[in-house]
Enzyme design. Structure first.
Site, PDB file in Angstrom:
ATOM      1  N   CYS A   2      -3.993  -9.713  -6.060  1.00  0.00           N
ATOM      2  CA  CYS A   2      -5.194  -9.229  -6.903  1.00  0.00           C
ATOM      3  C   CYS A   2      -5.932 -10.146  -7.707  1.00  0.00           C
ATOM      4  O   CYS A   2      -5.497 -11.257  -7.661  1.00  0.00           O
ATOM      5  CB  CYS A   2      -4.802  -7.758  -7.507  1.00  0.00           C
ATOM      6  SG  CYS A   2      -3.808  -6.698  -6.608  1.00  0.00           S
ATOM      7  N   ARG A  50      -8.008  -4.950  -6.800  1.00  0.00           N
ATOM      8  CA  ARG A  50      -6.864  -4.763  -5.986  1.00  0.00           C
ATOM      9  C   ARG A  50      -6.954  -5.046  -4.548  1.00  0.00           C
ATOM     10  O   ARG A  50      -8.053  -4.626  -3.830  1.00  0.00           O
ATOM     11  CB  ARG A  50      -6.186  -3.198  -6.033  1.00  0.00           C
ATOM     12  CG  ARG A  50      -4.891  -3.004  -5.279  1.00  0.00           C
ATOM     13  CD  ARG A  50      -4.554  -1.611  -5.433  1.00  0.00           C
ATOM     14  NE  ARG A  50      -3.260  -1.375  -4.749  1.00  0.00           N
ATOM     15  CZ  ARG A  50      -2.807  -0.359  -4.214  1.00  0.00           C
ATOM     16  NH1 ARG A  50      -3.403   0.609  -4.024  1.00  0.00           N
ATOM     17  NH2 ARG A  50      -1.474  -0.383  -3.731  1.00  0.00           N
ATOM     18  N   ASP A 103       5.613  -2.124  -6.268  1.00  0.00           N
ATOM     19  CA  ASP A 103       6.200  -2.905  -7.072  1.00  0.00           C
ATOM     20  C   ASP A 103       6.069  -2.939  -8.555  1.00  0.00           C
ATOM     21  O   ASP A 103       6.639  -3.306  -9.419  1.00  0.00           O
ATOM     22  CB  ASP A 103       6.315  -4.587  -6.584  1.00  0.00           C
ATOM     23  CG  ASP A 103       4.765  -4.814  -6.478  1.00  0.00           C
ATOM     24  OD1 ASP A 103       3.986  -4.368  -6.679  1.00  0.00           O
ATOM     25  OD2 ASP A 103       4.677  -6.363  -6.091  1.00  0.00           O
TER      26      ASP A 103
END
Length: 656
Positions: A2, A50, A103
């Site tokens: 990102c 993102r 994550d």
């Protein structure tokens, strides 16, 4: 993968609008989603773009809050061992109501359980992180151990800025930014800007393996290291490997690399790999294919100029391994079409000419997959560059010669032009002419005058030398960045490369090239546990008979016949010298116009003009020096043009 941006300001109005303005030029880093979060009481704004790789749902949206609400994070990169961390968190008795499987969510839970610095020590991955601690009113910035992901920061007047790329900061305060002439001199020297500096006064790169804490008033402490390569290579481990057999070492290298490849092959989107046909990329692809039940997608770039074309080698390796292989051939016109975009892609002056094929292969790869594994890091970690044993051997001989005699010999070698020396070396047997030419003889003259191994190596890695005094009002540093070499001269050269050349040149090149096409690159050889292993190995496991990467070559032998790999090392290079005299000449001459250089006032016009004339006449191959100047000039032109960043438009012009 990102991009993010943020600021802390005493002026709390229009926070959302300001951070969105910073995010607009980062659209390419994250075309799938955008989010912002602000805290008017502290003047903090966080913004995120993102590229969805793991957990494609809305549960991966950022900025993301921890379960308790204490932490807010914006995060660029991947934590490859997040599944193991999640199990550790659960087994520690933390009852987390997981919302998804990203994550990022695991990282936040780790912060709450172990704290930020301890969690970073447990994480395996590539990342740049900005996390706000509401309880302590502290912003923490952190960067991965080797430096795969970028992070810029700095205080401009009374505001603190941070972002994945400089262009995001420039979008907010371009009128206050001034070029640092000393940093410009370092750029001309190396072709890239060494951390912690950026091209602008007051803005910095966070160094790899470091973290930085910033108060709610935007006051930053000194960055501190949470990981250092030398400190994490125990002497006890070195002693174990000194007693180990070849097979024991090779099995350990194989297993650690295979584990890294397995971790980095995980994704919720299609994964492929760059394949040049060299040792590093071939080994990564071999391990990928051995672990996969389907054909791995591989990609390579070729050139019409035979001396620069490695595509046939990659094709042979792909056929042997049975991958689904795609290749693309690059012409000078392809490079010419891409060059106007390079200042946008690379954000600050950057002059590694392999940026061109890297950007093109990234575009090709993104048409088929979203993630690509690379072989980056093998040369630096496992001593793959021929310059390591050559420089070590040269210094061992030269250092025994009295300095006055060395200076005289050096001047004698450097005085005739490269073309004059080529007339002499052209009389040598053909087998020597590839390794002995006029340019190398001239360079030898410079190296003969070095007063230390560090000076010799840094001069070898420099394009413009410090005494060239090319930048008006700017000067280069000395040679004190070279590490001590208690473990041998080759280890010291590798350490310098891992500290500077790898993160500030090679990884910048790959990050910007891949992200401009919204492609995530991953480098299994840069798993920090692989790096620690590489630096714990005695030299005879790295270099034998003056050939580097011995251990990697032997592991690759298990998958690919040696005859498909063995050939002179070429690197990912282009025929830049010929292109500058041919199809790129008019573009170059426009940027090198003496009146333009004089009016800008940054570079010594006479020195640039002399270099350019020598190159055009074929007297010297000055392509590397000239490319540094051209990339600065092109970047300078780009930032002087009016900028209109619109999320819908950014990235559309690429390769159209």
């Amino acid at each position: 993968m990102c991009g993010f941006a943020g600021l802390i300001t005493p002026s709390t109005g229009n926070l959302v609008e300001r951070v969105e303005h910073m995010l607009a030029p980062l659209f390419h880093r994250g075309p799938d989603d955008q989010g912002t979060w602000t805290d008017a009481s502290t003047g903090l704004a966080l913004g995120h773009r993102r590229l969805a790789i793991v957990d494609l749902s809305a549960h991966g949206h950022q900025p993301m809050h921890s379960v308790s609400g204490r932490y807010v994070i914006i995060f660029n990169g991947e934590i490859y061992n997040f599944a193991d961390l999640r199990k550790d968190i659960e087994s520690a008795g933390s009852h987390v109501d997981w919302r998804g499987h990203s994550d990022t969510e695991v990282l936040l839970a780790a912060f709450e359980l172990w704290g930020i610095e301890s969690s970073l020590g447990r994480a395996v991955g590539m990342f740049a992180i900005a996390v706000w601690d509401k309880q302590n009113q502290v912003l923490t910035l952190a960067r991965d151990r080797i430096g795969e992901k970028p992070l810029y920061y700095g205080r401009i007047h009374n505001e603190f800025y941070f972002a994945s790329e400089l262009k995001a900061i420039r979008a907010q305060c371009s009128q206050h930014l001034e070029i640092d002439r000393n940093v410009l001199a370092e750029y001309m020297r190396f072709g890239y800007i060494p951390a912690p500096h950026s091209i602008y006064q007051g803005l910095y790169k966070l160094q790899p393996g470091h973290m930085l804490e910033v108060t709610a008033q935007g006051v930053a402490n000194e960055p501190r290291a949470y990981w250092q390569l030398d400190a994490n290579v125990a002497q006890e481990t070195r002693r174990v490997f000194e007693q180990a057999s070849d097979d024991e070492v090779l099995n350990e290298v194989h297993d650690r690399l295979a584990a890294a490849v397995k971790l980095q092959s995980f994704s919720d989107v299609p994964v492929g790999a760059f394949l040049s046909g060299g040792v590093d990329s071939s080994l990564v692809v071999s391990l990928m294919q051995a672990q996969s039940s389907s054909r791995v997608r591989t990609f390579t770039i070729g050139f019409e100029e035979e001396a620069f074309n490695e595509a046939p080698y990659a094709r042979d390796v792909a056929e042997h391994l049975g991958t689904d292989h795609t290749e693309m051939y690059v012409k000078a016109l392809d490079a010419a079409a891409l060059i106007p975009l390079l200042p946008k892609i690379y954000d600050e002056p950057f002059a590694d000419s392999s940026q061109i094929p890297t950007t093109l292969v990234s575009k090709l790869t993104r048409e088929h997959v979203t993630v690509a594994l690379t072989g980056d890091g093998g040369d630096e970690l496992f001593a793959g560059y021929p310059r390591y044993p050559i420089t070590a051997g040269l210094w061992n001989k030269v250092s025994k010669i009295p300095m006055p005699l060395r200076r005289a010999a050096g001047s004698l070698l450097a005085m005739p032009s490269a073309s004059d020396w080529d007339k002499v070396t052209g009389m040598l047997p053909a087998r020597y002419q590839r390794s002995i030419n006029g340019r190398r003889v001239n360079r030898m003259g410079q190296l003969m005058k070095a007063r230390s191994l560090g000076e010799m190596y840094i001069r070898l890695m420099s394009h413009w030398q410090p005494e060239d005094n090319l930048v008006i009002g700017g000067s280069c540093g000395g040679f004190d960045s070279f590490p001590a070499y208690d473990n041998g001269s080759i280890a010291a050269m590798r350490r310098w490369d891992v500290n500077q050349y790898l993160p500030d040149d090679l990884l910048v090149k790959v990050d910007r090239a891949t992200m401009y096409s919204s492609l995530e690159s991953r480098a299994p050889l840069l798993d920090h546990r692989v790096a620690e292993l590489a630096f714990s190995l005695p030299e005879h496991f790295l270099v034998r008979e003056k050939v580097g990467k011995w251990a990697l070559r032997k592991v690759l032998d298990r998958y690919v016949p040696r005859q498909l790999i063995e050939r002179p090392k070429a690197g990912f290079s282009i025929p830049l010298g010929d292109w500058l005299r041919g199809p790129l000449r008019s573009w170059a001459e426009d940027l090198l116009n003496p009146s333009r250089l004089a009016s800008e006032g940054y570079l010594d016009t006479d020195k640039v003009s002399r270099m350019w004339t020598e190159h055009l006449l074929g007297k010297f191959d000055r392509s590397v020096n000239i490319w540094n100047v051209l990339m600065f000039q092109a970047w300078l032109r780009e930032i002087q043009l009016p900028q209109q960043f619109k999320a819908a438009d950014v990235g559309k012009e690429v390769f159209n």
